[in-house]
Design a protein around this motif. Sequence first.
Motif, PDB file in Angstrom:
ATOM      1  N   GLU A   1      -2.986 -14.561  -8.096  1.00  0.00           N
ATOM      2  CA  GLU A   1      -2.877 -14.397  -6.641  1.00  0.00           C
ATOM      3  C   GLU A   1      -1.449 -14.032  -6.240  1.00  0.00           C
ATOM      4  OE1 GLU A   1      -4.492 -16.896  -7.980  1.00  0.00           O
ATOM      5  OE2 GLU A   1      -6.483 -16.998  -7.055  1.00  0.00           O
TER       6      GLU A   1
ATOM      7  N   GLU B   1      -0.290 -10.535  -4.436  1.00  0.00           N
ATOM      8  CA  GLU B   1       0.376 -10.528  -3.134  1.00  0.00           C
ATOM      9  C   GLU B   1       1.666  -9.719  -3.202  1.00  0.00           C
ATOM     10  OE1 GLU B   1       0.998 -14.529  -1.175  1.00  0.00           O
ATOM     11  OE2 GLU B   1      -1.131 -14.029  -1.265  1.00  0.00           O
TER      12      GLU B   1
ATOM     13  N   ARG C   1       0.724  -6.010  -3.448  1.00  0.00           N
ATOM     14  CA  ARG C   1       0.230  -5.483  -2.174  1.00  0.00           C
ATOM     15  C   ARG C   1       1.353  -5.228  -1.182  1.00  0.00           C
ATOM     16  NH1 ARG C   1      -4.643  -9.340  -1.087  1.00  0.00           N
ATOM     17  NH2 ARG C   1      -6.303  -8.117  -2.016  1.00  0.00           N
ATOM     18  N   THR C   2       2.215  -6.244  -1.005  1.00  0.00           N
ATOM     19  CA  THR C   2       3.241  -6.112   0.028  1.00  0.00           C
ATOM     20  C   THR C   2       4.279  -5.069  -0.371  1.00  0.00           C
ATOM     21  OG1 THR C   2       4.185  -8.105  -0.931  1.00  0.00           O
ATOM     22  CG2 THR C   2       3.037  -8.353   1.140  1.00  0.00           C
TER      23      THR C   2
ATOM     24  N   ALA D   1       3.002  -1.617   0.042  1.00  0.00           N
ATOM     25  CA  ALA D   1       3.055  -1.226   1.451  1.00  0.00           C
ATOM     26  C   ALA D   1       4.492  -0.924   1.871  1.00  0.00           C
ATOM     27  CB  ALA D   1       2.467  -2.326   2.323  1.00  0.00           C
TER      28      ALA D   1
ATOM     29  N   GLN E   1      -6.348   2.907  -3.139  1.00  0.00           N
ATOM     30  CA  GLN E   1      -4.993   3.407  -2.869  1.00  0.00           C
ATOM     31  C   GLN E   1      -4.465   4.135  -4.099  1.00  0.00           C
ATOM     32  OE1 GLN E   1      -2.313   0.603  -0.778  1.00  0.00           O
ATOM     33  NE2 GLN E   1      -3.755  -0.970  -1.398  1.00  0.00           N
TER      34      GLN E   1
ATOM     35  N   LYS F   1      -1.067   5.782  -4.686  1.00  0.00           N
ATOM     36  CA  LYS F   1       0.192   5.057  -4.853  1.00  0.00           C
ATOM     37  C   LYS F   1       0.468   4.715  -6.317  1.00  0.00           C
ATOM     38  CE  LYS F   1       0.454   3.173  -0.231  1.00  0.00           C
ATOM     39  NZ  LYS F   1       0.177   2.021   0.612  1.00  0.00           N
TER      40      LYS F   1
ATOM     41  N   PRO G   1     -13.645  -1.395  -0.877  1.00  0.00           N
ATOM     42  CA  PRO G   1     -12.328  -2.022  -0.838  1.00  0.00           C
ATOM     43  C   PRO G   1     -12.320  -3.417  -0.204  1.00  0.00           C
ATOM     44  CG  PRO G   1     -12.424  -0.092   0.596  1.00  0.00           C
ATOM     45  CD  PRO G   1     -13.667  -0.089  -0.209  1.00  0.00           C
ATOM     46  N   ARG G   2     -13.297  -3.735   0.647  1.00  0.00           N
ATOM     47  CA  ARG G   2     -13.307  -5.071   1.282  1.00  0.00           C
ATOM     48  C   ARG G   2     -14.354  -5.972   0.646  1.00  0.00           C
ATOM     49  NH1 ARG G   2     -11.906  -2.414   6.529  1.00  0.00           N
ATOM     50  NH2 ARG G   2     -10.192  -1.196   5.709  1.00  0.00           N
TER      51      ARG G   2
ATOM     52  N   ASP H   1     -13.673  -9.761   0.673  1.00  0.00           N
ATOM     53  CA  ASP H   1     -13.837 -10.469   1.948  1.00  0.00           C
ATOM     54  C   ASP H   1     -15.305 -10.734   2.243  1.00  0.00           C
ATOM     55  OD1 ASP H   1     -11.141 -10.454   2.350  1.00  0.00           O
ATOM     56  OD2 ASP H   1     -11.144  -8.612   3.532  1.00  0.00           O
TER      57      ASP H   1
ATOM     58  N   LEU I   1      -2.441  -3.330   5.527  1.00  0.00           N
ATOM     59  CA  LEU I   1      -1.613  -3.387   4.324  1.00  0.00           C
ATOM     60  C   LEU I   1      -2.030  -2.351   3.292  1.00  0.00           C
ATOM     61  CD1 LEU I   1      -0.748  -7.028   3.201  1.00  0.00           C
ATOM     62  CD2 LEU I   1       0.789  -5.121   3.551  1.00  0.00           C
ATOM     63  N   ASP I   2      -3.295  -1.911   3.338  1.00  0.00           N
ATOM     64  CA  ASP I   2      -3.755  -0.983   2.305  1.00  0.00           C
ATOM     65  C   ASP I   2      -3.844   0.447   2.825  1.00  0.00           C
ATOM     66  OD1 ASP I   2      -5.819  -1.379   4.006  1.00  0.00           O
ATOM     67  OD2 ASP I   2      -7.305  -1.895   2.487  1.00  0.00           O
ATOM     68  N   SER I   3      -3.121   0.723   3.902  1.00  0.00           N
ATOM     69  CA  SER I   3      -3.158   2.080   4.428  1.00  0.00           C
ATOM     70  C   SER I   3      -1.806   2.423   5.014  1.00  0.00           C
ATOM     71  CB  SER I   3      -4.243   2.185   5.500  1.00  0.00           C
ATOM     72  OG  SER I   3      -3.940   3.208   6.417  1.00  0.00           O
TER      73      SER I   3
ATOM     74  N   ARG J   1      -0.518   4.265  10.746  1.00  0.00           N
ATOM     75  CA  ARG J   1      -0.211   3.216  11.714  1.00  0.00           C
ATOM     76  C   ARG J   1      -0.214   3.819  13.107  1.00  0.00           C
ATOM     77  NH1 ARG J   1       4.216   1.309   7.429  1.00  0.00           N
ATOM     78  NH2 ARG J   1       2.608   0.550   6.044  1.00  0.00           N
TER      79      ARG J   1
ATOM     80  N   TYR K   1      -2.908 -16.150   7.764  1.00  0.00           N
ATOM     81  CA  TYR K   1      -2.865 -15.707   6.375  1.00  0.00           C
ATOM     82  C   TYR K   1      -4.132 -14.934   6.011  1.00  0.00           C
ATOM     83  CZ  TYR K   1      -2.149 -15.822   1.356  1.00  0.00           C
ATOM     84  OH  TYR K   1      -1.983 -15.444   0.059  1.00  0.00           O
TER      85      TYR K   1
ATOM     86  N   PHE L   1      -3.344 -11.271   4.935  1.00  0.00           N
ATOM     87  CA  PHE L   1      -3.227 -11.068   3.490  1.00  0.00           C
ATOM     88  C   PHE L   1      -4.559 -11.104   2.746  1.00  0.00           C
ATOM     89  CE2 PHE L   1       0.943 -12.607   4.862  1.00  0.00           C
ATOM     90  CZ  PHE L   1       1.679 -11.494   4.504  1.00  0.00           C
ATOM     91  N   ARG L   2      -5.636 -11.498   3.389  1.00  0.00           N
ATOM     92  CA  ARG L   2      -6.954 -11.384   2.756  1.00  0.00           C
ATOM     93  C   ARG L   2      -7.684 -10.183   3.320  1.00  0.00           C
ATOM     94  NH1 ARG L   2      -8.070 -15.994  -0.436  1.00  0.00           N
ATOM     95  NH2 ARG L   2      -6.098 -15.940  -1.521  1.00  0.00           N
ATOM     96  N   ASN L   3      -7.772 -10.122   4.670  1.00  0.00           N
ATOM     97  CA  ASN L   3      -8.414  -8.959   5.288  1.00  0.00           C
ATOM     98  C   ASN L   3      -7.457  -7.774   5.356  1.00  0.00           C
ATOM     99  OD1 ASN L   3     -10.368 -10.875   5.677  1.00  0.00           O
ATOM    100  ND2 ASN L   3     -10.085 -11.044   7.881  1.00  0.00           N
TER     101      ASN L   3
END
Lengths: 427, 328
Positions: A74, A78, A81-82, A85, A107, A110, A389-390, A393, B69-71, B74, B283, B287-289
């Motif tokens: 995890e 994280e 991902r950040t 971006a 993505q 990238k 991609p989701r 969730d 975050l994944d695109s 903006r 969060y 950071f999840r969605n």
Amino acid sequence: MRTTRSARVAGLAAIALTAAACGSGDSGTASDDDGVIELTVATFNEFGYDELYQEYMDAHPNIRIVERKAGTAEAAIENLRTKLAAGSGLSDIEAVEEAWMVGFLAQADKFHDLRDYGADDIADRWLPWKFEAGTAPGGEVIGYGTDIGPMALCYRRDLFEQAGLPADRDVLGQMITDWASYFDLGVHYVEAMGEGYAWYDTAGNIFQAMQNQLEVGYYDTDDNLVAAENDAIKANFDAVVTANEAGLSANLQTWSEDWAKAFQTDAFATLPCPSWFLGVIEGNAKGREGTWDVVDAFPGGGGNWGGSYLTVPKQTDHPEEAAELAAWLTAPEQQVKAFVAKGTFPSQVEALESAELAEMTHPFFNDAPTGTMFVNRALAVGEAQYKGPRDGDVNQALQNSLRRIEDGSQEPDAAWEQFLEDAERVG
Amino acid sequence: MPTVAAPEHTAGVATPQPSDRPGWRQRLSRADVTYSPYLYIAPFFVLFLVVGLIPLGYTAWVSLHDWRLDSTERSFVGLANFADLLDDEYFWNALGNTFSIFVLSSGPQIVIALGLAVLLDSGIRARSFWRLAVILPYVVTPVAVGIIFGNLFGDRFGLINTVLEGIGSGPVQWHADTLPSHLAIASMVNWRWTGYNALIFLAAMQAIPRELYEAAVVDGANAWRRFISVTIPMLRPTVIFVVVTSTIGGLQIFAEPLMFDSQPGAVTGGSDRQFQTMTLYLYERAFRNLDLGAGSAVAWSLFLIIVVFALLNYLLTRRIASAGEARQ
């Protein structure tokens, strides 16, 4: 002059502090004056690569490898991902856990397309489904597979005997073919054992395995959410709900404190278990050697849970060297060494044929020949399901709906309705 | 230094100034006295700017955008993210949970801390040992606290339910039922913070002049009266401090509900969001969605709520404390 000086020193100190606060760490890649290229590799947990790095550096004097190890998958994800971006700060090679790979396939722009660095030539190195899951919808190969988690079925030998079920792993392997046969055995088991004895830990765990075997999951290949339209999902949901109503579930969430403690009781008799799960069971069921065993079968075919990929983000200054290192690390010979070092189950066809795997048995599980068993399980895994991609969730929403049923806070119909609403929200 | 100073000096000589105006030396010295203190405290404020204000401003900027975050696309959407929150039942649920856990934790925490401080302030034996003991939970990381309390509050094999069943009471569904889950999380927070607050109260109590108590004794005040009429009013600034800090901390509870979830890694705060707090929801969205815009809007809402609430608490505690003072 004293006061002037101290004022200036104070000013300087302030500036110096500001500079220190602004100055960030090194940006990942660097080339020394002497032509040595530094490659950073970001992993998590244990990949078993420690000795391999040295071996590679000995063979390539112009490469220096620096590993950045995150504590958990995890944390690694994280970070990836950040910084993806943000556009900077990533390592030359970034390891990604299988569950999150989907999100990065979306993505793909990238990451470097490894086909530019010879991915096509080595594609048949991997089990086809493993290679496929590292390939983006547009055909870009963004990850080389490292390890996998082929699924078998773990069971309580002693409790099976007590319930009058066959306890022999080969006999069971013949009996458990699809999910219906698995649930039927479960009904026999709970009827024979009575209250307090369940067949599996939680419906969420079972549903997950069933979901992954579906040809189409929560999304179609155009990324449309089809959770409500895909009847197979509802059918699986109903199947685990029916099984739960027959008393098959111990209602213990996988990884919870209660779940871990339950291994010292007789709360459940079977568990879907990927190769790496054997260590988890051994740890939780300490002192109960021989009660657990493994069947070389999995209901409904094969399944995989876990495993990773090595990717090369576009941020790297040395894509060629990084891709070469990633290819080398994930070659069959190296993955066998990693397996010997840390038990990461290899995803490469040739590695699966190695003597190290063929000879492996597990003393805790009645000396089951786990090496060959999990090789068989790995070969039984079908085509990789397309995941939007989701997906994660939506899956969390479904897992929550099953949790609500199991903790008694909702009826199955209401839980399904709420899942559809939650899925719509995030999907 | 002389090389730098010399040209300035000659410049000063080259253009003589009227005698009633101070020379550059005096002016520099005066400037030093006036401005140097600001330079000395500048490092803090520069750091605060870098790690505090800039992220705050940036978060506000992000919250006005459709920012994932994944695109990389903006688009500016104004206050749409905030408007969505108003319609978002999970946001209000998180807000309610946060306040419920906050009240269940901060309230008892401050009362018990005051009591503990009084005990520690009295002439008990092994005083240092007890003072050390109350601060120990504070040293333990929230994650370790989470594991310990996870064992206590297990639905099936947890210690508390085992005891409850032993005395014939039904097991409590700590994770499935809303109020029990809040109690469990509040107890984690209390366990960690009560001792810390008690020590702060204790330090303030020891600064109260003993003459005040002696005078009160002479006036015939009993122990309770001395506590109400001397200790509490004298603790006023400390009570305000503790209330404000525990408000800020209490509204940001994150690790405890995260660790408490029966499905590790889930950030929904239970199967039905029974104990999802604002920070956990933040969060989840960010950071999840991966919806950074929505997450930032949650963050800013939380920030504003905390500011309002801290102010409210400040005024309230001020009134209470000054009422006590007036009575005295």
